[in-house]
Design a protein around this motif. Structure first.
Motif: not given
Length: 238
Positions: A20-28
């Motif tokens: 049920a999860d997701r790994v996110l690549h983010l640019y903050s």
């Protein structure tokens, strides 16, 4: 010690993890490139709803634990770019832009210029259906090089400083070159040279146009600069 912090970010990529999860690549905005875990986000009744999809601009509350990934504890939408998602050309250009940021900017140091550029690109593609062009995508990529500190020299020979007869491009030299310094270079026509200079100088919303041949030369100049100086290889812009 663990800590919780707020940041605004663009979701560059989302990868399924577990049931049920997701790994996110983010640019903050505040911390540059970061990775985060969104637990339970794929469940129908997830508290995050659909707010953590790629291309979303979001306000996040993140928990920093002992691992490499932060944990998303709260997410609010700043801009979902809904119109962008309805047009194939626009979503392809937006995905290209996010991939370029993902590959080029891997530091957790903030780069406000790069963050603002990405947000501006997504907003342009969302608001203007005609903006999803090859020329505009190359303009974004060139400006991203500038934000990352790798912009090529375009006003004079990158090797000797000569300001005339600049008909070739050398990534190893760092930009355009004259006939006396053109070893290892490739031909760069006047229109391609003018496109690169205008793309750097104009606002992103006013990206210049050029012929397909000149855009191909500009694409090669950008790609070889990325490979030589940033050690990053991106797909050419078609």
């Amino acid at each position: 010690m663990s800590a919780t912090f707020k940041t605004e970010a663009v979701v560059l990529r989302s990868i399924r993890y577990g049931e049920a999860d997701r790994v996110l690549h983010l640019y903050s905005r505040e911390r540059g490139r970061i990775g985060a875990m969104a637990k339970g986000v794929r469940r129908v009744k997830s508290r995050f709803g659909g707010r953590l999809e790629p291309l979303f601009r979001v306000d996040l509350l993140l928990h920093e634990g002992r691992g490499e990934l932060y944990t998303v504890t709260s997410a609010d939408t700043v801009d979902a770019h809904p119109a962008l998602r309805e047009r194939r050309e626009a979503i392809e250009r937006a995905t290209q832009a996010c991939d370029a940021v993902l590959r080029l900017l891997d530091s957790q140091e903030p780069n406000r210029a790069a963050y603002n550029l990405l947000c501006h690109e997504l907003r342009i593609l969302d608001e203007d259906p005609s903006a999803a062009t090859r020329a505009q995508a190359l303009s974004f990529r060139l400006k991203l090089l500038l934000a990352a500190g790798f912009a090529p020299e375009l006003s004079a020979c990158a090797s000797c400083g000569e300001r005339e007869h600049l008909g070739a491009f050398s990534a190893s030299a760092g930009g355009v070159v004259c006939p006396g310094c053109e070893a290892g270079s490739f031909p760069l026509g006047p229109e391609a040279h003018a496109f690169l200079a205008a793309a750097l100088g104009r606002p992103l919303s006013e990206a210049p146009g050029a012929s397909d041949r000149s855009l191909s030369q500009a694409d090669r100049a950008i790609a070889e600069t990325l490979e030589h100086h940033a050690h990053v290889r991106l797909r050419r812009v078609a």
